[in-house]
Design an enzyme around this catalytic site. Structure first.
Site, short mmCIF file in Angstrom:
data_model
loop_
_atom_site.label_atom_id
_atom_site.label_comp_id
_atom_site.label_asym_id
_atom_site.label_seq_id
_atom_site.Cartn_x
_atom_site.Cartn_y
_atom_site.Cartn_z
N SER A 1 0.83 -1.21 0.00
CA SER A 1 0.00 0.00 0.00
C SER A 1 0.86 1.26 0.00
O SER A 1 0.54 2.22 -0.70
CB SER A 1 -0.97 0.00 1.18
OG SER A 1 -0.29 -0.06 2.41
N GLU A 2 1.95 1.27 0.73
CA GLU A 2 2.78 2.48 0.76
C GLU A 2 3.41 2.77 -0.60
O GLU A 2 3.52 3.92 -1.00
CB GLU A 2 3.87 2.37 1.84
CG GLU A 2 3.35 2.56 3.26
CD GLU A 2 2.57 3.85 3.44
OE1 GLU A 2 3.06 4.93 3.05
OE2 GLU A 2 1.44 3.80 3.96
#
Length: 289
Positions: free
Chosen positions: A57-58
DNA sequence: GTCCTGAAGC
DNA sequence: GCTTCAGGAC
């Protein structure tokens, strides 16, 4: 809401008189947390937390809006549920899932990272900024955010929403604000007991601020206007890659014809894509690696 | 330091 | 036409 308003007006009044001190730090933390407790955002990548999900996700969230990431994130972890499955996957499938997020080299980097973690770190995401920074596509900010969100470890990093909060509260009237100045204050005001929640709260507060203060970022020294996308090499590159992901391979001359621009320009972009290991040339064909 | 990199919502 | 959770290559 009333309590929040009181904290905000207290903050402005006291900061103007005394500058930064323990009392200001306390009020600031309380108002950020107060906002988050009432209006904090909900995302799939905040609900289920593990080091793999946080890494994925990052990297997706670099330069890409949260609402666009949410659905893609779910699709991605369904298809590639852990480091091992991502390391085993082929680029074609990964890029196919990535379609719509942009900055495709991030997808290749994620696979490379998965490989490194399986081969060199026993399948576990390293708990160290310095090690994470040696991975492709991971700089200081992403490394720090990964450690904070994956392991609830206190780190210091700035992203666009956090920057907005600090400019608004700690640099009233200032322009040309350097991130180094923000970082100093950020270090003094962090809630080191709940870093994960603290950073979620800061970012959510920054998103809210944008609605009434869209120009806060322009007071940053690091503000830059993006060049036009329309007609740029980036647009062509995206187009070429999209076609390749769909059809796997093209005669190079056909690709040049479809793109409809000068042979020299298209070839140059194809060479760049080859150099970045997106595709390879086989005789008169180009195909995904 | 400067340039490059996607795609979508508004 | 505008903005949008930066990092790498050079």
């Amino acid at each position: 809401m009333r309590f929040l308003k009181i904290l905000i007006s207290q903050f402005h009044k006291l900061y103007k008189v005394n500058g930064i001190n323990d009392e200001i730090k306390n009020i600031f933390q309380r108002l950020i947390h107060e906002y988050y407790n009432k209006f904090g955002r909900d995302f799939p990548f905040r609900r289920q937390i593990n080091p793999y999900y946080v890494l994925v996700s990052e990297v997706m969230l670099q330069q890409t809006q949260t609402n666009r990431v949410s659905l893609k994130f779910l699709e991605f972890i369904k298809r590639f549920p852990d480091f091992e499955s991502l390391a085993m996957a082929n680029n074609n499938d990964i890029l196919e899932t990535w379609q719509g997020l942009g900055y495709n080299r991030r997808a290749l980097a994620l696979k490379k990272i998965a490989n490194i973690i399986i081969q060199e770190y026993n399948g576990e995401l390293p708990n160290s900024i310095e090690i994470l920074k040696t991975f492709p596509q991971i700089g200081h900010n992403t490394a720090s955010s990964i450690l904070t969100f994956a392991y609830n470890k206190p780190t210091f990093f700035i992203e666009t929403n956090i920057r907005r909060v600090y400019i608004y509260y700690f640099f009233p009237g200032r322009t040309n604000i350097d991130d180094k100045e923000i970082l100093e204050i950020l270090k003094k005001t962090i809630d080191a007991k709940n870093p994960r929640k603290w950073y979620y709260a800061l970012m959510d507060y920054g998103v809210m601020l944008k609605k009434n203060h869209p120009d806060l970022y322009k007071r940053s020294k690091h503000y830059k206007k993006q060049p036009k996308f329309k007609g740029s090499d980036r647009e062509i590159r995206g187009h070429i890659l999209k076609l390749l992901i769909k059809k796997k391979e093209f005669p190079i001359e056909e690709m040049i014809r479809i793109i409809g621009l000068s042979k020299i320009r298209v070839k140059k972009i194809i060479d760049q894509l080859e150099k970045e290991e997106f595709l390879k040339k086989v005789e008169n064909l180009i195909k995904l690696v």
